[in-house]
Design an enzyme around this catalytic site. Structure first.
Site, PDB file in Angstrom:
ATOM      1  N   ASP A 146       2.496  -5.800  17.078  1.00 15.22           N
ATOM      2  CA  ASP A 146       2.907  -7.163  16.910  1.00 15.22           C
ATOM      3  C   ASP A 146       4.436  -7.457  17.191  1.00 15.22           C
ATOM      4  O   ASP A 146       4.732  -7.862  18.371  1.00 15.22           O
ATOM      5  CB  ASP A 146       2.630  -7.660  15.560  1.00 15.22           C
ATOM      6  CG  ASP A 146       1.203  -7.652  15.171  1.00 15.22           C
ATOM      7  OD1 ASP A 146       0.386  -7.070  16.093  1.00 15.22           O
ATOM      8  OD2 ASP A 146       0.722  -8.016  14.205  1.00 15.22           O
TER       9      ASP A 146
ATOM     10  N   GLU B 201      -0.775  -2.381   2.736  1.00 13.87           N
ATOM     11  CA  GLU B 201      -0.612  -2.122   4.088  1.00 13.87           C
ATOM     12  C   GLU B 201       0.586  -1.777   4.576  1.00 13.87           C
ATOM     13  O   GLU B 201       0.476  -0.820   5.827  1.00 13.87           O
ATOM     14  CB  GLU B 201      -0.437  -3.798   4.547  1.00 13.87           C
ATOM     15  CG  GLU B 201      -0.486  -4.191   5.835  1.00 13.87           C
ATOM     16  CD  GLU B 201      -0.474  -5.643   6.472  1.00 13.87           C
ATOM     17  OE1 GLU B 201      -0.744  -6.088   7.645  1.00 13.87           O
ATOM     18  OE2 GLU B 201      -0.117  -6.274   5.327  1.00 13.87           O
TER      19      GLU B 201
END
Length: 862
Positions: A593, A832
């Site tokens: 990302d 996460e």
């Protein structure tokens, strides 16, 4: 006109010739001279006439030829135009044309009865469905009557971050026959479980689910409302109806569908006192609106003691308040409000295939169900220890429970989805639908990412294959049934109305120029090296044979569409060169990302991580080709070329920092600033006016970029030649990398490797005004797993850096396991990502996708 003129001249010539012959026949000698003169004149006239006729004929022929040529030219042009537009149409259809008509998935639905029913709705706290495209679905909602708010707030149904539960997740789940889950919604602890009981008939067997609620505090809430619903997908071929207590000694939901045949769902209160019971039979718009539909029908009912209960009104066959044109309900919900502690058993019984008068076995409830569940738990615990051997390694019981929960939540999070992605290519003006297909896959996060992600799934497969190789092969087969004729697989699978309801519109369309790391090659490498004996059994080699041409197409797609301008270089497509609000344009296709790349995207970029991924893919393709007896030469040649360290160093080693890096048009002199405030325009004569308009922050470049190595971004991308074990074991740059990796001022922390070095100009910088740093410092478990795996690899090869690799291996592995466990104990979740300064969990929760690889770290299985 030419043809008519030619015809008249010929007639005149014929008439003159006739007069001449008649005079000769009369024998008039005195007229001989005159006749001769007349003949000469006639001959001359005939020649002139013939010459004119020939000229007209030639002109006529030439015109005809010219016309024919024009016709041919126009025909060719028309054919070319038709071919061009036909080719454009062909290009448009390639993006949503399947690879071929031979499906990878050979057994689905009732062809695999053991996995027909399951908890395949990971986005719900507890739900059941079948592996049918248009399955009937069931699920749980609950709420505390005192905590019910407007718009259904307080009703638990979908796993939501905003519910702020103190913890939830599967504690036991084998992926096939049973599961146990604990949910902490204080003051209540809710346990859900199910056990499947295979039937002798062909409809997938029976099951029992249990919902147990107890109050874990002295809070005044003593009652809870449980809602169990049965709903039909909009295309389910079947019907359902509710039979109430007054009409039957065995009330419940009765129904029939094409896949299930006839069935019954019944409710059995095992423990506790029911205060109020009600039901709703109605029409819901679709499966994504079940909670809203139920809430809209809530009513207040008086009790015999004068209290008021919130309940459901019964049969309401309407949609949005309007009588439905289809009187058949597609949603039945049963609400039970009870005092806690309370236990409810729900049985699903298939009643098809039995002869009239034949006894139909009922799924067990009460004590019989408890015994069956305990037997399953005992079998699971033995198998878990045999698979991962954590007790044998000396782990304490609480750490073993933690690992068991992490694994169970991954395999319990496997979902079954059906629908069509929305895709687009450069040849399609607008997005178009992919073909409709099923997908059986694990998910990264039940709350935030409850759908299939391509590069996540390769990491999931490393853990799942250790437990059940057939489940993992089935997942791979489903994913590769999504391969199109170009060799592309959409990286994010948003299938069905429920999945679509969880995704922002901007992320729905998938573009066929954009890749994702081909991590299934990690899974395949593990299968080929550690499970080769299992692959030779039960026809699994045949699965690999069918998979092989699709893997070839997939590999070729990467090796062509992501290729750079220099041989052996690659770049992630999809970066936005015109982005003005991003500090560094994202590379979503890389999976990393916002990890910093070249500041100004161009087609000349070189991305070192992608080169390493394609080298890994070439190696696995070579290995698989050899195993299957296929031509393996080109894959070994590609592997040799891409792993040649001299070539790698020329293209990706920055000579000053001696770090591996991307290369492109780059400058570090970029900042996010807010543009000057714009004064609002005022109409003539207007006083005051609106306040000044504040604009969104934009990127400003203070030094123009030039082509060079992106040398100030040492982090995960820099490690890839080592992470994927492509650096020579005696390379001096391996030694340099190990030392820098262990440096606390760069990547090293007591909790794992941070994603970007502390001295990077992009370290912990926001990429936009609204996007906090994601891959710019936090610790990610998937990359740390690869690092631990690689360190073990280099530590096992005699060489100048083996001792250092072994030392870092032990330290990094211990830091990761301890911190993930510590944060689980503190928060009740696996996360996460983890903060590189404190080790605290960040991002979404629970994240038992690749973060569950902590189980393999504990087991030292790579």
């Amino acid at each position: 006109m030419a043809r008519n003129a030619g015809g008249n001249n010929n007639n005149t010539a014929k008439s003159s010739a006739t007069g001449h012959h008649q005079a000769t026949a009369a024998g008039t000698s005195s007229a001989a001279a005159a006749a001769a003169a007349a003949a000469a004149a006639a001959s001359a006239k005939h020649k002139r006439s013939s010459s004119s006729s020939n000229r007209n004929y030639k002109f006529n022929l030439s015109s005809k030829l010219m016309l024919d040529k024009w016709k041919t030219l126009v025909g060719c042009l028309s054919l070319a135009v038709a071919s061009y537009f036909g080719y454009l149409g062909y290009l448009e259809t390639r993006v949503n044309t399947p690879f071929d008509n031979h499906k990878m998935v050979s057994a689905s639905g009732l062809d695999d009865p053991e996995r027909y029913w399951g908890s395949y709705r990971p986005h719900t706290y507890f739900g059941m469905k079948t592996r049918d495209p248009h399955s009937l679905v069931m699920g749980l909602m609950w709420y505390t009557p005192s905590n019910l708010g407007p718009d259904g707030r307080g009703i638990r149904h979908w796993c939501e971050q905003g519910d702020n539960l103190d913890g939830y997740g599967w504690t036991h789940h084998d992926g096939r026959s049973f599961g146990v889950q604990e949910i902490q919604d204080l003051p209540f602890e809710i346990k859900t479980s199910f056990v499947k009981f295979p039937g002798e008939k062909q409809y997938g067997g029976d099951w029992t689910a249990r919902i147990s609620v107890r109050n874990t505090t002295r809070a005044w809430d003593r009652s809870i409302s449980l809602i169990w619903y049965v709903a039909l997908d909009e295309r389910t071929n079947g019907h359902i109806k509710y039979v109430s207590d007054e009409k039957s000694p065995e009330p419940g939901v009765y129904g029939e569908s094409q896949g299930l045949g006839e069935f019954q769902v019944r409710f059995h209160a095992v423990k506790g006192r029911i205060q109020h019971k009600s039901y709703l039979s109605t029409v819901a718009p679709n499966l994504s609106k079940l909670k809203e539909t139920i809430f809209a029908h809530f009513r207040a009912f008086p009790s015999k003691r004068g209290n008021r209960f919130i309940g459901l009104p019964g049969e309401i066959v309407s949609q949005n308040g309007v009588p439905s044109t289809n009187p058949e309900p597609n949603l039945i919900a049963i609400q039970i409000t009870a005092e806690v502690d309370f236990t409810l058993d729900i049985t699903y019984q298939s009643t098809s295939g039995f002869a009239l008068g034949e006894s139909i076995p009922k799924p067990p409830t009460g004590r019989a169900y408890t015994d069956a569940l305990q037997a399953k738990i005992g079998e699971f615990d033995k198998r878990f220890e045999a698979t991962f051997q954590l007790a044998a390694k000396g782990y304490a019981p609480d750490m073993i429970r933690f690992a068991r929960n992490a694994f169970s939540n991954m395999i319990g999070g496997i979902g079954y989805f059906y629908g069509a992605s929305r895709v687009q290519s450069v040849h399609t003006q607008n997005p178009v639908p992919y073909w409709k297909a099923p997908l059986y896959t694990a998910v990264p996060s039940r709350s935030f990412f409850p759908r299939g992600f391509l590069w996540d799934e390769g990491f999931h497969g490393l853990l799942l294959s250790a437990w059940d190789i057939d489940i993992e092969l089935d997942i791979i087969c489903h994913w590769f049934d999504l391969l199109n004729v170009e060799g592309w697989i959409p990286r994010e699978q948003i299938l069905g109305v429920e999945a679509l309801a969880k995704v922002p519109e901007e992320f729905v369309t998938q573009r066929n120029s954009n890749a994702n790391p081909p991590t299934f090659f990690l899974t395949l490498h593990k299968l080929l090296t550690q499970h080769k004996a299992q692959l030779s059994q039960k026809g699994r080699f045949a699965t690999l044979e069918r998979l092989y041409p699709r893997l070839q197409a997939w590999f070729n797609w990467y090796n062509t569409t992501q290729r750079g301008e220099i041989l052996g270089t690659y770049l992630w497509q999809g970066r936005n060169a015109s982005a003005v609000r991003e500090l560094n344009p994202k590379s979503l296709s890389s999976g990393l990302d916002d990890y910093p790349r070249a500041s100004h995207p161009t087609m000349r970029e070189r991305h070192v991580d992608l080169r390493c991924w394609i080298a890994l893919a070439a190696g696995v393709m070579a290995e698989l080709s050899t195993l299957l007896g296929k031509n393996d030469v080109k894959y070994y040649e590609t592997l040799s070329y891409l792993t040649d360290n001299e070539r790698l160093n020329r293209l990706h080693l920055d000579p000053y920092s001696e770090h591996y890096a991307d290369w492109g048009l780059h400058t570090d002199s970029v900042t996010l600033k807010r543009p000057p405030v714009l004064a609002p325009q005022r109409a003539a004569g207007q006083r005051g006016g609106a306040p000044p308009m504040q604009q969104e922050m934009r990127r400003y470049v203070s030094k123009q970029p030039d082509y060079k190595f992106v040398d100030n971004m040492f982090g995960y991308v820099s490690l890839f030649p080592m992470l994927l074990e492509q650096l020579d074991h005696d390379s001096p740059y391996l030694g340099k990398m190990l030392k820098d990796m262990r440096d606390p001022e760069l990547l090293w922390t007591n909790y794992g490797l941070r994603s970007l070095a502390k001295n990077s100009p992009m370290y912990m910088k926001r990429n936009t005004e609204h996007d906090p740093p994601y891959w710019r410092g936090p610790i990610w478990i998937n990359i740390n797993y690869l690092a631990v795996k690689a360190l073990r690899h280099y530590g096992q090869i005699d060489g100048p850096y083996a001792d250092l690799a072994r030392t870092i291996y032990g330290e990094l592995r211990e830091n990761l396991v301890k911190n993930i466990f510590r944060q689980y104990q503190r928060s009740g979740y696996i996360w996460e990502q983890y903060d590189d300064g404190t080790g605290e969990g960040k991002g979404c929760k629970p994240f038992t996708g690749w973060s569950a690889l902590v189980v393999l770290l504990m087991a030292e299985q790579y």
